[in-house]
Write an enzyme that holds these catalytic residues in place. Sequence first.
Site, PDB file in Angstrom:
ATOM      1  CE1 TYR A 272      -4.495  -2.080   4.862  1.00  0.00           C
ATOM      2  CE2 TYR A 272      -3.552   0.015   4.168  1.00  0.00           C
ATOM      3  CZ  TYR A 272      -4.077  -1.222   3.862  1.00  0.00           C
ATOM      4  OH  TYR A 272      -4.170  -1.622   2.535  1.00  0.00           O
TER       5      TYR A 272
ATOM      6  CB  SER B 218      -0.909   0.002   1.235  1.00  0.00           C
ATOM      7  OG  SER B 218      -1.515   1.267   1.428  1.00  0.00           O
TER       8      SER B 218
END
Length: 319
Positions: A151, A126
């Site tokens: 995350y 990501s």
Amino acid sequence: MKYLVTGAAGFIGFHLCKKLCEEGSEVIGIDNLNNYYDVSLKEARLSQLRKLNNFTFEKIDMSQDKVLAGFFSKQKFESVIHLAAQPGVRYSITNPEVSIKNNINAFFNLLECLKNHPSRLIFASSSSVYGNSEKTPSSVEDNVDRPVSLYAATKKSNELMAYTYHHLYKIPVTGLRFFTVYGPFGRPDMAYFKFTKNIMEDKPIDVYNNGDMERDFTYIDDVTKSISLLLKKDNYGGYKLFNIGGEHPVNLLYFIEILEKNLGKKAVKVFKEMQPGDVKITSADSSELAKFIDYKPDTRIEKGLAEFVSWFKEYYNCK
């Protein structure tokens, strides 16, 4: 070719399975179909995939190591494309144990399976790994040791774990740092989806950091084309990281203007401060991807959002 796609009922997983099947490959998809967002949307994606003769699906929770190991013992894949994950920057802050279970434990289980049943691995990282870096655009050569959300930390951990298994067991690995992927059948928890829904329902939208934010949006077809081209490249024996981003950061307020134009309605904006875990700007340097596959995302936000709004109105039967 026979591919495994994890997270097949998810947004990117669905579109990738569809593309690979349309190209003639055999695809097995797995997903745990959790209720992080509307399961009926995941089922709708799967219903389209089940119409394809070269697609099969199994419901599997990858955090259950013995179940995943049993599945791998019966299969052999040319490549594994790992897209299953627990998304959500803010969700990872309020539900850290879920992020660890689905992003760390599940990924470890997958790596153990690949150790015992070797095949090439392509996995989703990501743009969040770049944190609040002041350097833009972000390059895969940049330091990513300061994640600002759990995350992001799980995705950075995936990159490290994958490299270790590549080094120890010679697993060919490609990690993809996605930059705000959007498009039809997208995720309802993402801003563009929530904004569209609220504007259509005459509800206010929350605009964080008073609109002073930029995102490098990447249209879903650019992502699936990039992965398809990567699968055709020889990466056996290698470990590579690529950014997959549009290289055109879009200001949040301009982004809302485009939505308003396509929806034919004005948004009621509620301006708020920056939220924990958020970053002010994401901007991709996709030059390494372009060198490797002679392609990089090129769909502009104006076209991509128009496609999404058209799908949204049809899917939800908006007048």
